[in-house]
Scaffold this motif. Structure first.
Motif, mmCIF file in Angstrom:
data_model
loop_
_atom_site.group_PDB
_atom_site.id
_atom_site.type_symbol
_atom_site.label_atom_id
_atom_site.label_comp_id
_atom_site.label_asym_id
_atom_site.label_seq_id
_atom_site.Cartn_x
_atom_site.Cartn_y
_atom_site.Cartn_z
ATOM 1 N N TRP A 12 -6.809 15.754 -9.163
ATOM 2 C CA TRP A 12 -8.015 16.245 -8.499
ATOM 3 C C TRP A 12 -9.253 15.925 -9.344
ATOM 4 O O TRP A 12 -10.285 15.513 -8.807
ATOM 5 C CB TRP A 12 -7.912 17.740 -8.248
ATOM 6 C CG TRP A 12 -9.190 18.330 -7.729
ATOM 7 C CD1 TRP A 12 -10.044 19.162 -8.375
ATOM 8 C CD2 TRP A 12 -9.757 18.100 -6.434
ATOM 9 N NE1 TRP A 12 -11.116 19.479 -7.579
ATOM 10 C CE2 TRP A 12 -10.966 18.841 -6.384
ATOM 11 C CE3 TRP A 12 -9.377 17.353 -5.318
ATOM 12 C CZ2 TRP A 12 -11.797 18.849 -5.254
ATOM 13 C CZ3 TRP A 12 -10.208 17.356 -4.197
ATOM 14 C CH2 TRP A 12 -11.388 18.091 -4.170
ATOM 15 N N TRP A 165 -5.973 7.563 1.042
ATOM 16 C CA TRP A 165 -4.759 8.143 0.444
ATOM 17 C C TRP A 165 -3.603 7.131 0.471
ATOM 18 O O TRP A 165 -2.782 7.099 -0.452
ATOM 19 C CB TRP A 165 -4.378 9.464 1.098
ATOM 20 C CG TRP A 165 -3.784 9.443 2.479
ATOM 21 C CD1 TRP A 165 -4.396 9.801 3.641
ATOM 22 C CD2 TRP A 165 -2.431 9.101 2.840
ATOM 23 N NE1 TRP A 165 -3.535 9.679 4.701
ATOM 24 C CE2 TRP A 165 -2.326 9.266 4.239
ATOM 25 C CE3 TRP A 165 -1.317 8.681 2.114
ATOM 26 C CZ2 TRP A 165 -1.137 9.013 4.935
ATOM 27 C CZ3 TRP A 165 -0.134 8.415 2.816
ATOM 28 C CH2 TRP A 165 -0.053 8.589 4.198
ATOM 29 N N VAL A 248 -4.583 15.415 6.131
ATOM 30 C CA VAL A 248 -4.214 16.603 5.344
ATOM 31 C C VAL A 248 -2.908 16.374 4.598
ATOM 32 O O VAL A 248 -2.815 16.580 3.377
ATOM 33 C CB VAL A 248 -4.110 17.835 6.263
ATOM 34 C CG1 VAL A 248 -3.575 19.041 5.480
ATOM 35 C CG2 VAL A 248 -5.462 18.167 6.873
ATOM 36 N N TRP A 251 -3.208 13.292 1.962
ATOM 37 C CA TRP A 251 -3.930 13.573 0.726
ATOM 38 C C TRP A 251 -3.155 14.529 -0.177
ATOM 39 O O TRP A 251 -3.217 14.434 -1.401
ATOM 40 C CB TRP A 251 -5.322 14.122 1.035
ATOM 41 C CG TRP A 251 -6.338 13.030 1.078
ATOM 42 C CD1 TRP A 251 -6.882 12.438 2.169
ATOM 43 C CD2 TRP A 251 -6.920 12.368 -0.056
ATOM 44 N NE1 TRP A 251 -7.756 11.448 1.811
ATOM 45 C CE2 TRP A 251 -7.810 11.387 0.447
ATOM 46 C CE3 TRP A 251 -6.771 12.509 -1.433
ATOM 47 C CZ2 TRP A 251 -8.546 10.557 -0.392
ATOM 48 C CZ3 TRP A 251 -7.503 11.678 -2.280
ATOM 49 C CH2 TRP A 251 -8.381 10.722 -1.756
ATOM 50 N N THR A 252 -2.424 15.447 0.432
ATOM 51 C CA THR A 252 -1.568 16.324 -0.368
ATOM 52 C C THR A 252 -0.525 15.499 -1.107
ATOM 53 O O THR A 252 -0.297 15.677 -2.313
ATOM 54 C CB THR A 252 -0.874 17.365 0.527
ATOM 55 O OG1 THR A 252 -1.862 18.136 1.217
ATOM 56 C CG2 THR A 252 -0.006 18.296 -0.304
ATOM 57 N N VAL A 256 -0.372 14.738 -5.295
ATOM 58 C CA VAL A 256 0.861 15.038 -6.035
ATOM 59 C C VAL A 256 1.377 13.772 -6.711
ATOM 60 O O VAL A 256 1.787 13.783 -7.884
ATOM 61 C CB VAL A 256 1.934 15.619 -5.089
ATOM 62 C CG1 VAL A 256 3.278 15.720 -5.793
ATOM 63 C CG2 VAL A 256 1.503 16.984 -4.572
#
Length: 269
Positions: A12, A165, A248, A251-252, A256
Motif C-alpha cells: 500500500w 492491477w 475490488v 486490487w485486493t 497481497v
C-alpha cells in the motif's frame, strides 16, 4: 545506542507513494513517447495514421462480410480496435515492465508501482492520439455522440483500475518466470477473436452459451464500459457491476501479491 529498525515498506505504501508523486511516472512516460518519435515531424500521430488505415480496411472487410451498414459498423469497430489496442499493449508491456527498467530499479529506491504507472501513462498518451479518429468517423457519417458519452470517462477510469492491477500481477510473475511473457502474448491474441472487437455481440445466436461467452470474458466488460457510452448506449447493469467487482477483488489480490513478493523482485532481475 541501538538504531531503530527501518519500517518495512508495504504494498500500500508503494502504491500510494507512486500516486502521490505521479509527476515522476508522467514525466518518464512522456519522455518515452518523445524519445521514440524524436526525429519525426508527425510524431506519435504515425500510430494514429496506422490505426486509421487498419480501421478503414477491417471495417470495410468485416462490414461487408457481416452485411452491416457502414454507418453503424465503422464507429463500432473504430472504438473497439482503439480501446482493444490500448488494453492489449498495456498487458503485453506489463510483462516486461520491471525487466526493461532493471538498471534503474537496481540503483534507485523508486516505488515499483511507479514503473507500472509509467507504462500506463505512456500508452494513455498514445490512446489520446488514436481517439482523434473516432470523431472523424462520426463526422463522415453525420453522427454525433449523446450525453451517455460522459459515462465513457467513468468507464475508462474503472477499466484503468482493472488494467493496473493486472499489470502489477503480470509484472511480478513475468519477472520471475520469463517464459510467461510469450504465453501472455498468445493469450491476448486469442482473446482478440473471443472478444467482440471486430464482430458485434448481436451476431451471436440467442442462448445460454452465447451469454456465457460474453459475460465470462472480462475484456468484453472492460471494452463495453468505454465503447457503449461513446456509441450512445449506457451499457448493461451486469457489465458495470462486473467491472466494479473485478476492480475490488483484483486490487485486493494485487496488493497481497505485491506485499508478498516485493522484496524479491530485484533479486529476480
Amino acid at each position: 545506542m541501538t538504531r531503530a529498525p527501518a519500517q518495512k515498506i508495504t504494498a500500500w505504501n508503494d502504491v500510494w507513494d507512486s500516486i502521490a508523486n505521479f509527476q515522476l511516472p508522467a514525466l518518464l512516460g512522456w519522455q518515452d513517447v518523445a524519445q521514440r518519435y524524436r526525429r519525426s515531424k508527425v510524431g506519435a500521430f504515425w500510430l494514429t495514421i496506422n490505426m486509421g488505415v487498419l480501421i478503414g480496411a477491417l471495417g470495410l472487410v468485416f462490414g461487408t462480410i457481416f452485411n452491416s451498414p457502414m454507418s453503424e459498423f465503422l464507429p463500432f469497430i473504430c472504438v473497439g480496435l482503439i480501446v482493444w489496442g490500448y488494453y492489449s499493449q498495456l498487458v503485453n508491456e506489463a510483462c516486461t515492465c520491471f525487466i526493461s527498467s532493471s538498471d534503474t530499479m537496481l540503483q534507485l529506491p523508486i516505488p515499483f508501482f511507479t514503473y507500472v504507472l509509467r507504462t500506463w501513462w505512456r500508452n494513455s498518451i498514445i490512446l489520446a492520439h488514436n481517439l482523434v479518429i473516432f470523431p472523424i468517423v462520426l463526422l463522415i457519417f453525420g453522427k454525433f455522440v449523446n450525453l451517455y458519452a460522459f459515462l465513457a470517462i467513468l468507464g475508462f477510469l474503472l477499466a484503468s483500475l482493472n488494467i493496473l492491477w493486472m499489470m502489477i500481477v503480470l509484472a511480478i510473475l513475468c519477472t520471475r518466470y520469463r517464459d510467461l511473457t510469450q504465453i501472455i502474448q498468445n493469450v491476448m491474441q486469442v482473446c482478440l477473436y473471443l472478444t467482440p472487437v471486430m464482430w458485434e455481440p448481436s451476431r451471436l445466436p440467442d442462448g445460454t452459451k452465447s451469454m456465457l461467452m460474453l459475460n465470462l470474458n472480462p475484456f468484453y466488460h472492460l471494452l463495453s464500459v468505454v465503447r457503449d457510452p461513446l456509441l450512445g448506449n449506457p451499457g448493461t447493469l451486469i457489465t458495470w457491476c462486473v467491472v466494479v467487482a473485478m476492480a475490488v477483488v483484483g486490487w485486493t489480490l494485487a496488493l497481497v501479491f505485491l506485499n508478498r513478493y516485493r522484496s524479491r523482485i530485484t533479486y529476480w532481475l
